[in-house]
Write a protein that holds these residues in place. Structure first.
Motif, mmCIF file in Angstrom:
data_model
loop_
_atom_site.group_PDB
_atom_site.id
_atom_site.type_symbol
_atom_site.label_atom_id
_atom_site.label_comp_id
_atom_site.label_asym_id
_atom_site.label_seq_id
_atom_site.Cartn_x
_atom_site.Cartn_y
_atom_site.Cartn_z
ATOM 1 N N THR A 111 0.822 -1.201 0.000
ATOM 2 C CA THR A 111 0.000 0.000 0.000
ATOM 3 C C THR A 111 0.858 1.253 0.000
ATOM 4 O OG1 THR A 111 -0.177 -0.083 2.412
ATOM 5 C CG2 THR A 111 -1.950 -1.096 1.155
ATOM 6 N N ARG A 112 2.043 1.204 0.642
ATOM 7 C CA ARG A 112 2.932 2.356 0.609
ATOM 8 C C ARG A 112 3.434 2.618 -0.805
ATOM 9 N NH1 ARG A 112 5.040 0.391 5.823
ATOM 10 N NH2 ARG A 112 4.320 1.823 7.443
ATOM 11 N N GLU A 172 -4.091 0.798 5.508
ATOM 12 C CA GLU A 172 -2.764 0.722 6.116
ATOM 13 C C GLU A 172 -2.832 1.057 7.601
ATOM 14 O OE1 GLU A 172 1.723 2.416 5.346
ATOM 15 O OE2 GLU A 172 0.048 3.811 5.419
ATOM 16 N N ARG A 173 -3.611 2.069 7.938
ATOM 17 C CA ARG A 173 -3.743 2.467 9.345
ATOM 18 C C ARG A 173 -4.332 1.324 10.179
ATOM 19 N NH1 ARG A 173 -4.849 7.396 11.947
ATOM 20 N NH2 ARG A 173 -4.904 7.017 14.189
ATOM 21 N N ARG A 200 -5.123 4.198 2.293
ATOM 22 C CA ARG A 200 -4.357 4.656 3.452
ATOM 23 C C ARG A 200 -5.048 4.274 4.763
ATOM 24 N NH1 ARG A 200 -3.245 9.927 0.220
ATOM 25 N NH2 ARG A 200 -1.215 9.479 -0.695
ATOM 26 N N GLY A 218 0.626 4.189 -2.591
ATOM 27 C CA GLY A 218 0.420 5.560 -2.133
ATOM 28 C C GLY A 218 1.475 6.509 -2.651
#
Length: 289
Positions: free
Chosen positions: A21-22, A57-58, A54, A25
């Motif tokens: 995901t990073r 991801e959190r 995002r 992003g």
């Protein structure tokens, strides 16, 4: 020993998801990216909602943190699929996921703290300020497994029906006796639900207005099935006007129905912070005229 191995594998898989995901992003500073498939039966380009990625991801980071502090393992993979399908507006597969997820309500209640999600509770809190009779006839719209009805039942409200496009979630809710009856359908601007005119005293909808679910063009259908003088209350995430093209005219449609005397505000629209992590949301309480 077996628990340690499973936990290690869970951590490894979740970290892989975080890294992916990073990468997604950082590849774009805009709110969406396009991903095309070259497979034989290639799909159309898929627009990905980066803010929702995002949030995934959190949630994953919170999950890892609580695991490393000796916390429980949750059914986190289903929530990730839910967010992935939501971020790509893949309504069909999101509904299929729900159909095969009979423990959604239990899983949600078990891990809602790491998800930072407050929509059902805050909607019920707003409803309670209206002082409605316990026998009020309520329709829980986009009800899922019964997050709202689960709270209301403990407060003495049991005259509740549920509407959702996932038969699997409705079956799970009915097994818990959360609803009197259910309707498996969408609320759309183009087709009526199988509900008669002027049926319900109250319509509640917790976070059910988003692409692939209920769009503002369907406000008139909600009005049709509500009794004159009845209440329609819902909450929606901040930034709704950017959800998709349907929501660009959300405020225009909402205000036009006020101007046309189809409904009126019982209370001013309320903005609440920290509805999903730090994200704000809005709560509406309307009366049908």
């Amino acid at each position: 020993m077996a628990t340690t191995v499973i936990r290690s594998r869970t951590l490894a898989l979740t970290r892989q998801l975080l890294e992916s995901t990073r990468v997604v992003g950082s590849a774009s500073s805009t709110s969406s990216v396009r991903n095309s498939s070259s497979a034989k039966n290639a799909e159309s380009d898929i627009e990905v909602n980066i803010p929702m990625i995002r949030k995934m991801e959190r949630i994953c980071r919170n999950y890892i943190d609580q695991l490393e502090n000796g916390g429980k393992q949750y059914n986190i993979q289903n929530f990730m699929m839910m967010y992935i399908f939501g971020s790509t507006t893949n309504t069909a597969y999101r509904t299929k996921l729900f159909d095969h997820w009979p423990t959604y309500l239990e899983d949600f209640n078990a891990c809602k703290e790491i998800m930072g999600y407050r929509y059902p509770e805050t909607l019920v809190e707003e409803f309670l300020t209206l002082g409605q009779d316990k026998q009020t006839k309520i329709l829980d719209v986009a009800c899922g497994p019964g997050n709202v009805a689960f709270i209301l039942k403990d407060l003495g409200y049991t005259n509740i029906d549920g509407l959702d496009p996932s038969q699997g979630l409705l079956d799970a809710a009915m097994a818990k006796k959360l609803y009197q009856k259910t309707f498996c359908c969408y609320v759309s601007p183009d087709e009526k639900t199988p509900i008669a005119d002027n049926t319900y005293d109250v319509l509640l909808c917790s976070a059910g207005m988003f692409p692939g679910s209920i769009v503002p063009q369907a406000f008139t259908e909600l009005l049709r099935i509500t009794k004159p003088g009845g209440i329609i209350s819902w909450n929606i995430a901040d930034g709704y006007e950017g959800f998709n093209d349907f929501f660009k005219t959300y405020d225009v449609i909402y205000k036009q129905l006020i101007a046309d005397k189809k409904w009126e505000e019982i209370k001013p629209v309320k903005k609440l912070d920290n509805m999903l992590f730090e994200d704000a949301g809005y709560t509406y309480v309307m009366r049908k005229l």
